[in-house]
Each structure stands twice: as structure tokens, then as C-alpha cells.
Scaffold this motif. Structure first.
Motif, mmCIF file in Angstrom:
data_model
loop_
_atom_site.group_PDB
_atom_site.id
_atom_site.type_symbol
_atom_site.label_atom_id
_atom_site.label_comp_id
_atom_site.label_asym_id
_atom_site.label_seq_id
_atom_site.Cartn_x
_atom_site.Cartn_y
_atom_site.Cartn_z
ATOM 1 N N ALA A 100 -39.413 -11.503 1.611
ATOM 2 C CA ALA A 100 -39.517 -12.112 2.930
ATOM 3 C C ALA A 100 -40.795 -11.593 3.580
ATOM 4 C CB ALA A 100 -38.307 -11.755 3.779
ATOM 5 N N PRO A 101 -41.290 -12.270 4.609
ATOM 6 C CA PRO A 101 -42.485 -11.784 5.310
ATOM 7 C C PRO A 101 -42.275 -10.371 5.854
ATOM 8 C CG PRO A 101 -41.955 -14.008 6.010
ATOM 9 C CD PRO A 101 -40.801 -13.529 5.175
ATOM 10 N N ARG A 102 -43.347 -9.628 5.970
ATOM 11 C CA ARG A 102 -43.294 -8.220 6.353
ATOM 12 C C ARG A 102 -42.536 -7.972 7.651
ATOM 13 N NH1 ARG A 102 -47.444 -3.340 6.091
ATOM 14 N NH2 ARG A 102 -46.071 -1.914 7.147
ATOM 15 N N ARG A 103 -42.703 -8.764 8.639
ATOM 16 C CA ARG A 103 -42.080 -8.490 9.935
ATOM 17 C C ARG A 103 -40.642 -9.000 10.029
ATOM 18 N NH1 ARG A 103 -47.369 -8.462 10.563
ATOM 19 N NH2 ARG A 103 -48.307 -6.935 11.941
ATOM 20 N N SER A 104 -40.065 -9.412 8.927
ATOM 21 C CA SER A 104 -38.668 -9.840 8.927
ATOM 22 C C SER A 104 -37.762 -8.631 8.663
ATOM 23 C CB SER A 104 -38.443 -10.924 7.872
ATOM 24 O OG SER A 104 -38.672 -10.405 6.581
ATOM 25 N N GLU A 105 -36.493 -8.811 8.896
ATOM 26 C CA GLU A 105 -35.516 -7.734 8.726
ATOM 27 C C GLU A 105 -34.925 -7.793 7.317
ATOM 28 O OE1 GLU A 105 -33.222 -4.744 8.699
ATOM 29 O OE2 GLU A 105 -34.448 -5.045 10.486
ATOM 30 N N HIS A 106 -34.824 -6.621 6.670
ATOM 31 C CA HIS A 106 -34.290 -6.569 5.311
ATOM 32 C C HIS A 106 -32.855 -7.088 5.234
ATOM 33 C CE1 HIS A 106 -37.438 -3.266 4.632
ATOM 34 N NE2 HIS A 106 -37.855 -4.375 4.077
ATOM 35 N N VAL A 107 -32.038 -6.772 6.225
ATOM 36 C CA VAL A 107 -30.647 -7.227 6.216
ATOM 37 C C VAL A 107 -30.600 -8.757 6.263
ATOM 38 C CG1 VAL A 107 -28.444 -7.150 7.452
ATOM 39 C CG2 VAL A 107 -29.813 -5.064 7.217
ATOM 40 N N ALA A 108 -31.481 -9.380 7.034
ATOM 41 C CA ALA A 108 -31.545 -10.844 7.087
ATOM 42 C C ALA A 108 -32.021 -11.409 5.745
ATOM 43 C CB ALA A 108 -32.470 -11.303 8.211
ATOM 44 N N CYS A 109 -32.989 -10.753 5.137
ATOM 45 C CA CYS A 109 -33.482 -11.198 3.829
ATOM 46 C C CYS A 109 -32.352 -11.213 2.800
ATOM 47 C CB CYS A 109 -34.626 -10.292 3.363
ATOM 48 S SG CYS A 109 -35.306 -10.727 1.752
ATOM 49 N N ALA A 110 -31.464 -10.238 2.883
ATOM 50 C CA ALA A 110 -30.331 -10.136 1.957
ATOM 51 C C ALA A 110 -29.132 -10.953 2.422
ATOM 52 C CB ALA A 110 -29.935 -8.675 1.795
ATOM 53 N N ALA A 111 -29.318 -11.751 3.470
ATOM 54 C CA ALA A 111 -28.260 -12.598 4.031
ATOM 55 C C ALA A 111 -27.033 -11.773 4.413
ATOM 56 C CB ALA A 111 -27.898 -13.720 3.068
ATOM 57 N N GLY A 112 -27.267 -10.529 4.843
ATOM 58 C CA GLY A 112 -26.182 -9.668 5.290
ATOM 59 C C GLY A 112 -25.389 -9.022 4.178
ATOM 60 N N GLY A 113 -25.754 -9.302 2.939
ATOM 61 C CA GLY A 113 -25.003 -8.764 1.811
ATOM 62 C C GLY A 113 -25.474 -7.383 1.394
ATOM 63 N N PRO A 114 -24.728 -6.731 0.511
ATOM 64 C CA PRO A 114 -25.118 -5.417 0.005
ATOM 65 C C PRO A 114 -26.322 -5.522 -0.929
ATOM 66 C CG PRO A 114 -23.167 -6.183 -1.135
ATOM 67 C CD PRO A 114 -23.473 -7.200 -0.062
ATOM 68 N N VAL A 115 -27.024 -4.421 -1.107
ATOM 69 C CA VAL A 115 -28.210 -4.402 -1.964
ATOM 70 C C VAL A 115 -28.203 -3.163 -2.854
ATOM 71 C CG1 VAL A 115 -29.600 -5.670 -0.272
ATOM 72 C CG2 VAL A 115 -29.644 -3.177 -0.283
ATOM 73 N N LEU A 116 -29.022 -3.223 -3.891
ATOM 74 C CA LEU A 116 -29.241 -2.064 -4.754
ATOM 75 C C LEU A 116 -30.425 -1.244 -4.272
ATOM 76 C CD1 LEU A 116 -28.697 -3.771 -8.215
ATOM 77 C CD2 LEU A 116 -27.064 -2.393 -6.896
ATOM 78 N N SER A 117 -31.372 -1.908 -3.620
ATOM 79 C CA SER A 117 -32.535 -1.242 -3.053
ATOM 80 C C SER A 117 -33.175 -2.181 -2.044
ATOM 81 C CB SER A 117 -33.549 -0.859 -4.135
ATOM 82 O OG SER A 117 -34.543 -0.007 -3.607
ATOM 83 N N ALA A 118 -34.052 -1.626 -1.216
ATOM 84 C CA ALA A 118 -34.792 -2.411 -0.241
ATOM 85 C C ALA A 118 -36.042 -1.637 0.120
ATOM 86 C CB ALA A 118 -33.946 -2.671 1.005
ATOM 87 N N GLY A 119 -37.034 -2.322 0.651
ATOM 88 C CA GLY A 119 -38.257 -1.641 1.051
ATOM 89 C C GLY A 119 -39.376 -2.628 1.275
#
Length: 118
Positions: free
Chosen positions: A10-29
Motif C-alpha cells: 500500500a502507499p507509504r502514508r496508509s495504515e498497515h492494519v487497513a492494508c491487511a483489511a483488519g486481519g492478522p499478519v505474519l509481519s508488517a513494515g
């Protein structure tokens, strides 16, 4: 990186949780591409607070693309949740003390398990 191992971007200024559609993740950054390859990559995500040890899952997703990539996160961030005030902290220079209330932070990752997808 969602729990299915898919790399989500997702674009840099977006939120990681939104990028993952609120779901769990294995990693983020954060990731930076230069000439089609990965030039910078971190586990800096205050939405998920993943440990640097999540690198192997990230590496596997990048290898599946495939792109040239570093051998590890170019910046490794250690997160801890303060047991006293519930503040998210970035641990710097091995200083496990809450920036907000001064309480000792645990040595081990202590965010709710569902946040990291395992």
C-alpha cells in the motif's frame, strides 16, 4: 504479509492494519524498491509491532516474486507493550523501559497473539 504468506503493498502514508483489511499478519513494515529490487525494508509498523524474527516469512514472499533483496531487515525494530500503562514502545539500544510511564518492559514480545497471526 498476511497469514497466507501473501505480500500486501500500500502507499507509504496508509495504515498497515487497513492494508491487511483488519486481519492478522505474519509481519508488517515499510519497503522501498529501487530499479525493481528491494533497497530498504523494515519491520516498523506500530499497527502490528512485529518482531525482527519475522524476517524469514518476509524473505520467502520476496523470493517468490522474485526480486533482489537484502539478507535481513535493513532496519530492525523491537516493540514492547508496557504492562503498566499499555503504551506501545520501540526499544532502542536495549533500553527496556516505557517511554511514557517509566515502567520496565518485558524482554519478550508481549502483544496480543491475534495481532501477529500466530
Amino acid at each position: 504479509m498476511n497469514v497466507g504468506g501473501t505480500l500486501l503493498l500500500a502507499p507509504r502514508r496508509s495504515e498497515h492494519v487497513a492494508c491487511a483489511a483488519g486481519g492478522p499478519v505474519l509481519s508488517a513494515g515499510e519497503i522501498t524498491f529501487s530499479d525493481g529490487d528491494v533497497s530498504e525494508i523494515t519491520n516498523q509498523s506500530t499497527g502490528f509491532c512485529p518482531e525482527p524474527e519475522s524476517w524469514p516469512t518476509v524473505a520467502a514472499a520476496l523470493d517468490a516474486i522474485p526480486v533482489d533483496r537484502p539478507d535481513d531487515f535493513t532496519t530492525r525494530v523491537v516493540f514492547r507493550l508496557c504492562p503498566a500503562c499499555n503504551e506501545r514502545n520501540i526499544v532502542k539500544d536495549g533500553w527496556f523501559v516505557c517511554d511514557l510511564c517509566g515502567a520496565d518492559l518485558p524482554e519478550n514480545w508481549n502483544f496480543p497473539v491475534a495481532r501477529r497471526g500466530t
